[in-house]
Design an enzyme around this catalytic site. Structure first.
Site, mmCIF file in Angstrom:
data_model
loop_
_atom_site.group_PDB
_atom_site.id
_atom_site.type_symbol
_atom_site.label_atom_id
_atom_site.label_comp_id
_atom_site.label_asym_id
_atom_site.label_seq_id
_atom_site.Cartn_x
_atom_site.Cartn_y
_atom_site.Cartn_z
ATOM 1 N N HIS A 278 -19.293 23.046 -10.915
ATOM 2 C CA HIS A 278 -18.475 23.349 -12.097
ATOM 3 C C HIS A 278 -17.186 24.079 -11.678
ATOM 4 O O HIS A 278 -16.072 23.654 -12.027
ATOM 5 C CB HIS A 278 -19.289 24.205 -13.071
ATOM 6 N N GLU A 279 -17.339 25.144 -10.913
ATOM 7 C CA GLU A 279 -16.157 25.920 -10.510
ATOM 8 C C GLU A 279 -15.272 25.102 -9.574
ATOM 9 O O GLU A 279 -14.049 25.252 -9.572
ATOM 10 C CB GLU A 279 -16.567 27.248 -9.859
ATOM 11 N N HIS A 282 -12.837 23.195 -11.669
ATOM 12 C CA HIS A 282 -11.696 24.036 -12.048
ATOM 13 C C HIS A 282 -10.736 24.169 -10.860
ATOM 14 O O HIS A 282 -9.517 24.132 -11.011
ATOM 15 C CB HIS A 282 -12.170 25.441 -12.437
ATOM 16 N N GLU A 308 -11.537 22.990 -18.817
ATOM 17 C CA GLU A 308 -12.976 22.785 -18.927
ATOM 18 C C GLU A 308 -13.327 21.298 -18.785
ATOM 19 O O GLU A 308 -14.426 20.951 -18.345
ATOM 20 C CB GLU A 308 -13.433 23.347 -20.283
HETATM 21 ZN ZN ZN Z 1 -15.684 26.498 -16.841
#
Ligand code: ZN
Length: 515
Positions: A278-279, A282, A308
């Site tokens: 997830h990170e 980003h 997101e």
């Molecule tokens: Zn996030």
């Protein structure tokens, strides 16, 4: 750096103003970078005893940066550069920066400084009060703070001006140009398709076996596997690093230094892994911002929702896909000898995609997550558009969970007190999570159309094609395009919830073998 040469075509007074404007915004950007490194340091192992004094240093620098952004000089420069005979002569990047800075300037100048200071003090006390209240499941203990925070936000809306509805004014802080009328439609569509899907999965589906996910997983091996996956996905370790923190986050100091954190749990092999991916999503965004944006305030993601979309695209649409686990399950087995001896890649793929109604948002799966967000959206709208009183929140919260997800919190800790957002005054933030899911699914549908063999690339561990595709269409533009412009540019259409619904229906009917 083509845009920078246009200064010479401007009338002298405007050329000077532009030069000074670039200096001031460049300085604010530099302050932001230093603030980000201090923030990162405070959350990744700074000595506890130093945090108090460090917070004061942080506060002073943040105040200085804020002071510059609302200074009289900034106001004069913005006036000069916004003139109708000047603005069109600016380069695309300069023009967008003037518009962005002007928007923040006007919003911040409207707030009386004393009111803002009182609010900041309230919010910092409120976060501590929330933590304690959550621990004891004591909603009445937190209520006085929450009431005040909501009152302040109602006053801010009056000061800033109502956009269509009062709640629209708050939404604009997080997702520019997104309105209640759009979200009503989008969430309505999600509800009408995802609630029946969840019911079908629960009633008729074949629940995947998850027994092999229980047990103890060596933390050193988890760390090694996270680092390995990051390299595979194309995270640039010469422009970043992976550390540990209680709550995982990404912080982009500049495109050459984009740091991420994760958290290892010995009894949960999935938490750190998917948190890391997830990170990483980003971070891929921030590592690949266009050079023309370097040093400007546009050198960042364009909105929370678009940011997101990237974390969730990599975490869910790539990381929880069948081709991904066809490629990486054998590697996972190597990292955890003896743990998955009788498990197949297909078993593992199905196990990481279990969908079940639950009470806690941050533990929710890909399918039910949007329903958790929808509930919060409806409640926030009631608070600001319909005058719902803070004291009635637990009752409304529990009723909505019962209605939408069929589960009822036993206490407020697992109900209305579970999220940190409201204690920090973040109203209007939650929808960006679901917007991210919708943007991501729509972008991925387009990527598949243009790269029909994308699944084969993923199954071969080749992610460069997807990363480059996203860089060319999303990452390099940073904040120089608005969210609505990004989704239109990438897909040729405005945001449409049907891509997410189609994807979730296809995936979960398959995982649950509904035929
Ligand atoms: Zn996030």
């Amino acid at each position: 750096m083509k845009g920078r040469m246009m200064v010479s075509q401007l009338p002298d007074h405007a050329a000077f103003a532009l030069q000074r404007f670039r200096e001031l915004t460049g300085k604010i950007k530099h302050y932001e970078e230093i603030l980000a490194v201090v923030f990162w340091d405070m959350r990744t192992g700074a000595p506890r005893k130093g945090i108090g004094l460090r917070s004061e240093a942080y506060g002073d620098l943040a105040a200085e940066s804020f002071r510059l952004s609302v200074s009289d000089e900034m106001g004069e420069l913005l006036d000069k550069l916004s003139q109708h005979d000047v603005l069109p002569l600016l380069s695309r990047v300069d023009r967008r920066q003037v518009e962005e800075v002007r928007k923040d300037y006007e919003r911040n100048r409207k707030l009386p400084p004393d009111l803002y200071r009182e609010y900041m003090v309230l919010v910092s006390q409120s976060e501590a009060a929330w933590e304690e209240a959550k621990e004891k499941s004591d909603f009445p203990g937190f209520l006085p703070y929450l009431e005040k925070i909501i009152d302040y936000n109602r006053r801010f809306i009056e000061i800033w001006g109502v956009k269509e509805t009062p709640y629209d004014t708050l939404l604009d802080l997080y997702e520019p140009d997104m309105h209640v009328k759009d979200l009503d439609r989008l969430f309505g569509e999600l509800k009408s398709r995802l609630v029946p899907l969840l019911e079908a999965v629960q009633r008729d589906g074949e629940r995947p076996d998850t027994s092999f996910l229980k047990g103890s997983f060596d933390v050193a091996a988890q760390k090694a596997f996270s680092l390995y996956i990051l390299k595979e996905l194309g995270y640039d370790f010469e422009a970043g690093r992976l550390d540990e923190s209680v709550h995982p986050f990404m912080t982009g100091l500049n495109p050459g230094d984009v740091r991420i954190t994760t958290r290892y749990l010995e009894d949960d092999v999935l938490s750190a892994l998917f948190g890391t991916i997830h990170e990483c999503g980003h971070a891929l965004y921030e590592q690949n911002l266009g050079e023309e944006l370097y040093g400007t305030l546009l050198c960042t993601g364009t909105s929370l929702g678009i940011h997101e979309s990237q974390s969730r695209l990599w975490e869910n649409l790539v990381g929880r896909s069948r081709p991904f686990w066809q490629r990486y399950f054998p590697e996972l087995k190597k990292h955890f000898p003896g743990k998955f001896d009788h498990v197949t890649a297909e078993d593992f793929y199905r196990a990481v995609n279990v969908a079940e109604p639950s009470l806690i948002r941050i533990e929710a799966d890909e399918l039910t997550y949007n329903l958790h967000i929808m509930i919060r959206y409806e409640i926030e709208k009631m608070l600001f558009n319909e005058g719902l009183a803070a004291r009635d929140l637990p009752e409304v919260w529990n009723a909505k969970y019962t209605e939408v997800l069929g589960v009822t919190p036993k206490n407020d800790a697992e109900g209305v007190l579970q999220d940190v957002h409201w204690s920090g005054g973040s109203f209007g933030y939650f929808p960006s999570y679901s917007l991210g899911n919708m943007y991501g699914a729509q972008m991925m549908a387009k990527a598949r159309e243009e790269m029909p063999d994308l699944d084969e690339h993923i199954a071969a561990g080749r992610f460069a094609s997807l990363k480059e595709w996203l860089t060319e269409r999303v990452y390099k533009y940073g904040k120089s395009l608005r969210p609505a412009e990004i989704i239109l540019n990438v897909t040729g259409e405005p945001l449409d919830s049907s891509y997410l619904c189609d994807y979730l229906e296809r995936k979960f009917r398959d995982v649950y073998r509904l035929g």
